[in-house]
Write a protein that holds these residues in place. Sequence first.
Motif, PDB file in Angstrom:
ATOM      1  N   ILE A  76       0.805  -1.225   0.000  1.00 29.23           N
ATOM      2  CA  ILE A  76       0.000   0.000   0.000  1.00 29.23           C
ATOM      3  C   ILE A  76       0.834   1.268   0.000  1.00 29.23           C
ATOM      4  O   ILE A  76       0.360   2.322  -0.449  1.00 29.23           O
ATOM      5  N   PHE A  77       2.083   1.224   0.452  1.00 28.05           N
ATOM      6  CA  PHE A  77       2.911   2.429   0.399  1.00 28.05           C
ATOM      7  C   PHE A  77       3.366   2.729  -1.034  1.00 28.05           C
ATOM      8  O   PHE A  77       3.959   3.770  -1.297  1.00 28.05           O
ATOM      9  N   ASN A 106      -9.301  -3.227  -0.377  1.00 24.85           N
ATOM     10  CA  ASN A 106     -10.072  -2.275   0.425  1.00 24.85           C
ATOM     11  C   ASN A 106      -9.320  -0.955   0.589  1.00 24.85           C
ATOM     12  O   ASN A 106      -9.918   0.126   0.576  1.00 24.85           O
ATOM     13  N   TYR A 107      -7.993  -1.064   0.761  1.00 22.21           N
ATOM     14  CA  TYR A 107      -7.191   0.156   0.903  1.00 22.21           C
ATOM     15  C   TYR A 107      -7.329   1.043  -0.329  1.00 22.21           C
ATOM     16  O   TYR A 107      -7.425   2.275  -0.221  1.00 22.21           O
ATOM     17  N   SER A 108      -7.321   0.438  -1.520  1.00 25.05           N
ATOM     18  CA  SER A 108      -7.389   1.242  -2.743  1.00 25.05           C
ATOM     19  C   SER A 108      -8.680   2.051  -2.801  1.00 25.05           C
ATOM     20  O   SER A 108      -8.689   3.185  -3.282  1.00 25.05           O
ATOM     21  N   TYR A 109      -9.769   1.480  -2.284  1.00 21.48           N
ATOM     22  CA  TYR A 109     -11.036   2.221  -2.238  1.00 21.48           C
ATOM     23  C   TYR A 109     -10.914   3.430  -1.308  1.00 21.48           C
ATOM     24  O   TYR A 109     -11.389   4.529  -1.613  1.00 21.48           O
ATOM     25  N   ALA A 110     -10.286   3.196  -0.146  1.00 17.16           N
ATOM     26  CA  ALA A 110     -10.162   4.265   0.835  1.00 17.16           C
ATOM     27  C   ALA A 110      -9.290   5.410   0.323  1.00 17.16           C
ATOM     28  O   ALA A 110      -9.577   6.586   0.569  1.00 17.16           O
ATOM     29  N   ARG A 156     -10.475  15.773  -0.368  1.00 14.42           N
ATOM     30  CA  ARG A 156      -9.332  16.693  -0.469  1.00 14.42           C
ATOM     31  C   ARG A 156      -8.303  16.440   0.634  1.00 14.42           C
ATOM     32  O   ARG A 156      -7.667  17.358   1.149  1.00 14.42           O
ATOM     33  N   ALA A 157      -8.179  15.170   1.001  1.00 14.74           N
ATOM     34  CA  ALA A 157      -7.183  14.773   1.991  1.00 14.74           C
ATOM     35  C   ALA A 157      -6.205  13.784   1.365  1.00 14.74           C
ATOM     36  O   ALA A 157      -5.586  12.976   2.051  1.00 14.74           O
ATOM     37  N   GLY A 158      -6.082  13.861   0.034  1.00  8.25           N
ATOM     38  CA  GLY A 158      -5.261  12.913  -0.698  1.00  8.25           C
ATOM     39  C   GLY A 158      -3.814  13.328  -0.864  1.00  8.25           C
ATOM     40  O   GLY A 158      -3.089  12.723  -1.663  1.00  8.25           O
ATOM     41  N   GLY A 159      -3.384  14.332  -0.103  1.00  9.60           N
ATOM     42  CA  GLY A 159      -1.975  14.724  -0.143  1.00  9.60           C
ATOM     43  C   GLY A 159      -1.107  13.740   0.608  1.00  9.60           C
ATOM     44  O   GLY A 159      -1.589  12.747   1.168  1.00  9.60           O
ATOM     45  N   ARG A 160       0.185  14.014   0.646  1.00  9.03           N
ATOM     46  CA  ARG A 160       1.122  13.071   1.255  1.00  9.03           C
ATOM     47  C   ARG A 160       0.802  12.804   2.719  1.00  9.03           C
ATOM     48  O   ARG A 160       0.822  11.654   3.176  1.00  9.03           O
ATOM     49  N   THR A 198      -0.509   9.179   4.070  1.00 11.98           N
ATOM     50  CA  THR A 198       0.395   8.489   5.010  1.00 11.98           C
ATOM     51  C   THR A 198      -0.354   8.107   6.283  1.00 11.98           C
ATOM     52  O   THR A 198      -0.195   6.992   6.801  1.00 11.98           O
ATOM     53  N   LEU A 199      -1.178   9.012   6.793  1.00  9.33           N
ATOM     54  CA  LEU A 199      -1.963   8.701   7.993  1.00  9.33           C
ATOM     55  C   LEU A 199      -2.930   7.547   7.729  1.00  9.33           C
ATOM     56  O   LEU A 199      -3.122   6.674   8.578  1.00  9.33           O
TER      57      LEU A 199
END
Length: 473
Positions: A193-194, A362-366, A374-378, A382-383
């Motif tokens: 996922i990273f 599931n991670y890819s959906y999140a 608009r929280a898709g920045g680094r 990472t969080l």
Amino acid sequence: MDTIIDVVNKIFWSYLLIYGLLALGLYFTVRLFFVQFALFPEMLRNVIGRKGKDSAGITPFQALCTSLASRVGTGNIAGVAVALYLGGPGAIFWMWMVATLGMATAYAESTLAQLYKTRNEDGDYRGGPAFYMAHGLKAPWAGALFSVCLILAFGLVFNAVQANSIAESMEGAFGFSRLWVGIGLALATGFVIFGGIRQVARVSEVVVPFMALAYLLVTLYVIVVHINEVPRVFGMIIGSAFGLDAAAGGVAGAMLNGVKRGLFSNEAGMGSAPNIAAVATPDPHHPSSQGLVQALGVFIDTLLICSATAFLILLSGTLAPGSGLTGTPLTQAAMRMHIGAAGDDFVAIAIFFFAFTSIIGNYSYAENAMTFLRAGGRTGITLLRLGVLAMVVWGALESVTTVFNAADASMGLMATVNMIAIVLLSGTVAKLTHDYRRQRKAGVKPVFDIAHFPELASKVDKTIWSRPAEPKI
């Protein structure tokens, strides 16, 4: 709090979603003129499409494998066994029925996800229910609500549940420490996922076909060995489905458990798979193309993999209503009957692959939902990734019943909002489907051109969909 959650879940999962998703599948099947049958060859053709020069998305095959990574989980092994135990062999017939209808729903929601997709700050495609709610219905609040529910349910809690299943099966089959299983699983998950959605897609397109084919080949071996018993098993399934023999739960029990298992497994209409469908570069370059690919995902999940588990159990003779043997132990007992003591190990390994791929899927959906918020920045991503890893370790160690019930409520709300959205946008789906069919009938490779749909011009990214017509084929 537990009482409130239980009441909410009963409303969602005993009434709204069971009947709502069935009605939705029937509605799209009729309105789209049985698209899941008429265009089935197109599903197979489109899944092997290429990205061409468009590097903003992943391939259709990668999108299919990533959605299957999430769809195909422990429910395909344990959930089918529970459905058989509670509803009898007839439950499988109703699973087939709900999957057949669900293919039309999956087509509709993923077609919309493709149409309303956008590019993120890195130029990569992102989209899904939240985007077609915001742009297609002009209801960004609904998209935000959907995204929050998706992150909580799929991004975090369900991953803890999958980790719990892996730790339990590894401990039971091989005696491994749950702590070390959790740590090892977190390391493997982090490696994938990273790397983001593209890394998830690359891993999925290798692991998912391998795990599915291995499971189906074992089933094929069992069917060949017991080929003379197959007609009897089909007779059991049909007879139990319509009450022609005495089976656990009767007709009502068979229908209820089959419908529930089918809906929970294939996720059609719940708004999960469209998040990865939007990330693909479709070939042909038309929103309907990726909708057809994701309809195929429902077929593979339920009509192939869930059916495989059902035949393993029904051909083994281990199904005994009232015995208390259900879930994963029932599937393991069936596998032991077929391949001996190695059956326990095979089921444990299958659970590992099915559950692990569910975690990364599931991670890819999140991650997609984070982009909408608009929280898709680094920092935000990472969080999210750290949160996923923490839930994996925690899930391997702890009982997750209460928090799992809360996630069920969150997913119920998410699915309800999505169902309303795709019904309201069903006219658009019908127009897209007609456009795709018209071009195929004319002998050209379908291409979507926004210039032919002026009512959509202000709602979609015109730089994505303004394309010249393809030559005749």
